[in-house]
Design a protein around this motif. Structure first.
Motif, short mmCIF file in Angstrom:
data_model
loop_
_atom_site.label_atom_id
_atom_site.label_comp_id
_atom_site.label_asym_id
_atom_site.label_seq_id
_atom_site.Cartn_x
_atom_site.Cartn_y
_atom_site.Cartn_z
N HIS A 71 0.89 -1.19 0.18
CA HIS A 71 0.06 0.09 0.46
C HIS A 71 1.00 1.45 0.29
O HIS A 71 0.30 2.08 -0.37
N THR A 77 -5.02 3.22 -2.18
CA THR A 77 -6.77 2.29 -2.66
C THR A 77 -7.04 2.17 -4.18
O THR A 77 -8.24 2.94 -3.61
N ASN A 98 -6.91 -5.36 2.14
CA ASN A 98 -5.42 -4.68 2.46
C ASN A 98 -5.35 -4.81 3.95
O ASN A 98 -6.21 -4.84 4.68
N LEU A 103 -1.63 -4.73 -0.16
CA LEU A 103 -3.66 -5.29 -1.02
C LEU A 103 -3.43 -6.02 -1.46
O LEU A 103 -2.04 -6.27 -2.54
#
Length: 114
Positions: A71, A77, A98, A103
């Motif tokens: 991430h 995101t 997550n 991710l």
């Protein structure tokens, strides 16, 4: 040092190390703007329509893929149903999860997406 810090350090040093598991891929979060393209270390798994992993995907139409990316490296995101380009191919994001700063992004690509 907290356990969470140790885990994050290991994730960065091992899993997203290009000398260990990760490979550099071109991620373009705006498919129509090449200026958003960045080379990011990630783990990329491609699958055929029947769910079998591909050993090599040069010249083969990839329809499903799973990406594991830090991430912190991606710096945002992605959203479900968003379109991105990965290594020049257009994908639709099916889902995003997550876990501990990693991710897991499920992608799909087919003639309808293109």
């Amino acid at each position: 040092m907290k356990l969470r810090d140790v885990i994050q350090r290991d994730i960065d040093r091992v899993f997203f190390n290009t000398e260990e598991f990760a490979e550099l891929h071109d991620w373009q979060n705006n498919p129509n703007n090449k200026a958003t393209s960045r080379r990011i270390p990630m783990m990329f798994e491609a699958f055929t329509l029947d769910g079998r992993p591909l050993q090599s995907f040069d010249g083969i139409a990839i329809h499903n893929a799973t990406v594991h990316v830090s991430h912190a490296q991606l710096a945002y995101t992605p959203s479900r149903s968003e379109f991105i380009r990965l290594d020049g191919r257009l994908y639709k994001i099916v889902s995003v999860g997550n876990g501990d700063g990693v991710l897991k992004i499920i992608l799909t690509s087919d003639d309808d997406v293109m």
